[in-house]
Design a protein around this motif. Structure first.
Motif, mmCIF file in Angstrom:
data_model
loop_
_atom_site.group_PDB
_atom_site.id
_atom_site.type_symbol
_atom_site.label_atom_id
_atom_site.label_comp_id
_atom_site.label_asym_id
_atom_site.label_seq_id
_atom_site.Cartn_x
_atom_site.Cartn_y
_atom_site.Cartn_z
ATOM 1 N N ASP A 153 0.837 -1.089 0.054
ATOM 2 C CA ASP A 153 -0.173 0.072 -0.116
ATOM 3 C C ASP A 153 0.819 1.018 0.085
ATOM 4 O O ASP A 153 1.487 1.629 1.042
ATOM 5 N N PRO A 154 0.940 1.972 -0.954
ATOM 6 C CA PRO A 154 1.820 3.042 -1.323
ATOM 7 C C PRO A 154 1.681 4.245 -0.101
ATOM 8 O O PRO A 154 2.478 5.030 -0.005
ATOM 9 N N GLU A 155 0.461 4.284 0.425
ATOM 10 C CA GLU A 155 0.127 5.349 1.380
ATOM 11 C C GLU A 155 0.546 4.686 2.817
ATOM 12 O O GLU A 155 0.150 5.406 3.759
ATOM 13 N N ARG A 156 1.084 3.601 2.945
ATOM 14 C CA ARG A 156 1.258 3.206 4.178
ATOM 15 C C ARG A 156 2.920 2.970 4.179
ATOM 16 O O ARG A 156 3.165 1.427 4.450
ATOM 17 N N ILE A 157 3.812 3.539 3.783
ATOM 18 C CA ILE A 157 5.412 3.332 3.843
ATOM 19 C C ILE A 157 5.883 4.206 4.879
ATOM 20 O O ILE A 157 5.817 5.183 4.985
ATOM 21 N N GLY A 158 6.728 3.393 5.704
ATOM 22 C CA GLY A 158 7.778 3.840 6.474
ATOM 23 C C GLY A 158 9.364 3.585 6.316
ATOM 24 O O GLY A 158 9.503 2.825 5.521
ATOM 25 N N ILE A 159 10.068 4.311 7.240
ATOM 26 C CA ILE A 159 11.694 3.943 7.086
ATOM 27 C C ILE A 159 11.978 3.726 8.313
ATOM 28 O O ILE A 159 11.434 4.044 9.498
ATOM 29 N N LEU A 160 13.186 3.186 8.468
ATOM 30 C CA LEU A 160 13.845 2.938 9.404
ATOM 31 C C LEU A 160 15.481 3.174 9.424
ATOM 32 O O LEU A 160 15.950 2.231 8.740
ATOM 33 N N GLY A 161 16.168 3.677 10.436
ATOM 34 C CA GLY A 161 17.666 3.796 10.156
ATOM 35 C C GLY A 161 18.247 3.604 11.304
ATOM 36 O O GLY A 161 17.857 3.837 12.611
ATOM 37 N N LYS A 194 5.182 7.976 6.045
ATOM 38 C CA LYS A 194 4.420 8.484 6.990
ATOM 39 C C LYS A 194 4.865 8.156 8.241
ATOM 40 O O LYS A 194 4.362 8.719 9.308
ATOM 41 N N ALA A 195 5.777 7.488 8.487
ATOM 42 C CA ALA A 195 6.516 7.089 9.911
ATOM 43 C C ALA A 195 7.946 6.727 9.803
ATOM 44 O O ALA A 195 8.307 6.006 8.898
ATOM 45 N N THR A 196 8.685 7.549 10.569
ATOM 46 C CA THR A 196 10.187 7.206 10.667
ATOM 47 C C THR A 196 10.602 6.700 12.001
ATOM 48 O O THR A 196 10.394 7.391 13.154
#
Length: 327
Positions: free
Chosen positions: A121-129, A148-150
């Motif tokens: 779902d392209p409207e529900r993408i997050g990242i984590l570093g 949307k969330a990092t």
């Protein structure tokens, strides 16, 4: 030319029987082909929330980022752990170059790739570093409104440490000038030799008087716990002149304009904890977007505890954070 990727399981963590795993590749806007591991929950149906993961700075996807990605896939997310440009199985010459711009783009290119997958779902993408990629994740959140969330974990601000030294111990114009002078002299030597001097790999064997944070890194990168043959930190390190671009580019310049959700996690006893505390303070300073920002300090944890210690990494909290904001 097609890249030949290692197909056997060569991670520093065991393979989960709860997720499907495969290697994928895609290009960033600089034309570099990124190599990544994709983890998908078994028997998943429909369009899933997705998370792009990378770090630590100088690590590869077979280390900490893969562990995070696999764990989050077990919890229902489609995840990707990728090798940054010029490192691991990703392309890019010369090898072992870092760049604040290109590495921020690496996260954005991964969001590009995730956005067009049939099961995302392209409207529900997050990242984590993780570690230095925690700072790059926050930097990406400054510019990419699709995210949307990092989450940043045990975060380093690489431009700050390159410019000011560890613990801001070299935060003077004179110290910076001497550093620039040495790095530019190294450029001439590299050009003459036709190869690039490497540095920053974890020292081995450890000197008896090594500070704790050096011992902490050694306990991960130079032991069976975390060593990997493609990891820069486990071996010879980075192209040293890359420090110049970090010194001339300030990450997180617009972090107080991030509207999307951010969770910053750090260990209380980590030598690097000041990076996260200061980044959080700067993020909410004069900001209209503070309700979805959080700083979580893990009692007694040191820097590398958040690389791979599953009993210390707050996966339940990370999961609930993503579930709240990737909906």
């Amino acid at each position: 030319m097609e890249q030949l990727l290692v197909q056997e399981w060569d991670k520093t963590f065991p393979k989960s029987d709860k997720v499907d795993h495969k290697k994928v590749t895609y290009k960033n806007r600089f034309g570099i082909t990124l190599a990544a591991d994709m983890y998908v929950p078994k028997s998943a149906t429909g369009k899933l929330p997705a998370i792009a993961v990378s770090g630590p700075f100088g690590a590869v996807k077979e280390q900490s980022s893969g562990l995070y990605a696999q764990e989050l896939a077990e919890r229902g997310y489609l995840t990707i752990a990728f090798d940054p440009s010029y490192t691991g199985e990703s392309s890019g010459e010369p090898r072992y170059v870092n760049s604040p711009d290109i590495n921020t783009e690496d996260f954005q290119a991964t969001v590009d790739f995730l956005s067009v997958q049939d099961n995302v779902d392209p409207e529900r993408i997050g990242i984590l570093g993780i570690c230095g990629w925690g700072g790059l994740a926050l930097n990406t959140a400054c510019i990419d409104t699709r995210i949307k969330a990092t989450v940043s974990s045990t975060m380093y601000d690489m431009s700050r440490v390159a410019t000011n030294g560890y613990f801001d111990s070299a935060n003077t114009e004179e110290a910076r000038y001497e550093s620039k002078k040495a790095l530019n002299a190294q450029r001439i030597e590299d050009f003459k030799k036709g190869e690039y001097k490497l540095g920053g790999g974890v020292v081995d064997p450890l000197p008896e008087d090594a500070p704790f944070f050096v011992k902490d890194y050694h306990s991960y990168y130079k032991t069976e716990r975390g060593y990997h043959k493609r990891s820069l930190n486990s071996n010879g390190g980075w192209n040293v002149t890359g420090g110049l671009s970090l010194m001339n580019t300030r990450l997180l310049q617009f972090s107080n304009e991030i509207r999307s959700a951010v969770l910053i996690i750090h260990g209380e006893k980590a030598h690097s904890c000041y990076f996260s505390k200061d980044a959080y303070a700067n993020m909410i300073k004069d900001s209209k977007y503070t309700d979805n920002k959080e700083l979580l300090i893990i009692p007694n944890a040191v820097h590398t505890d958040l690389y791979d210690q599953k009993n210390i990494i707050p996966f339940d909290k990370i999961d609930s954070f993503y579930k709240t904001y990737l909906k």
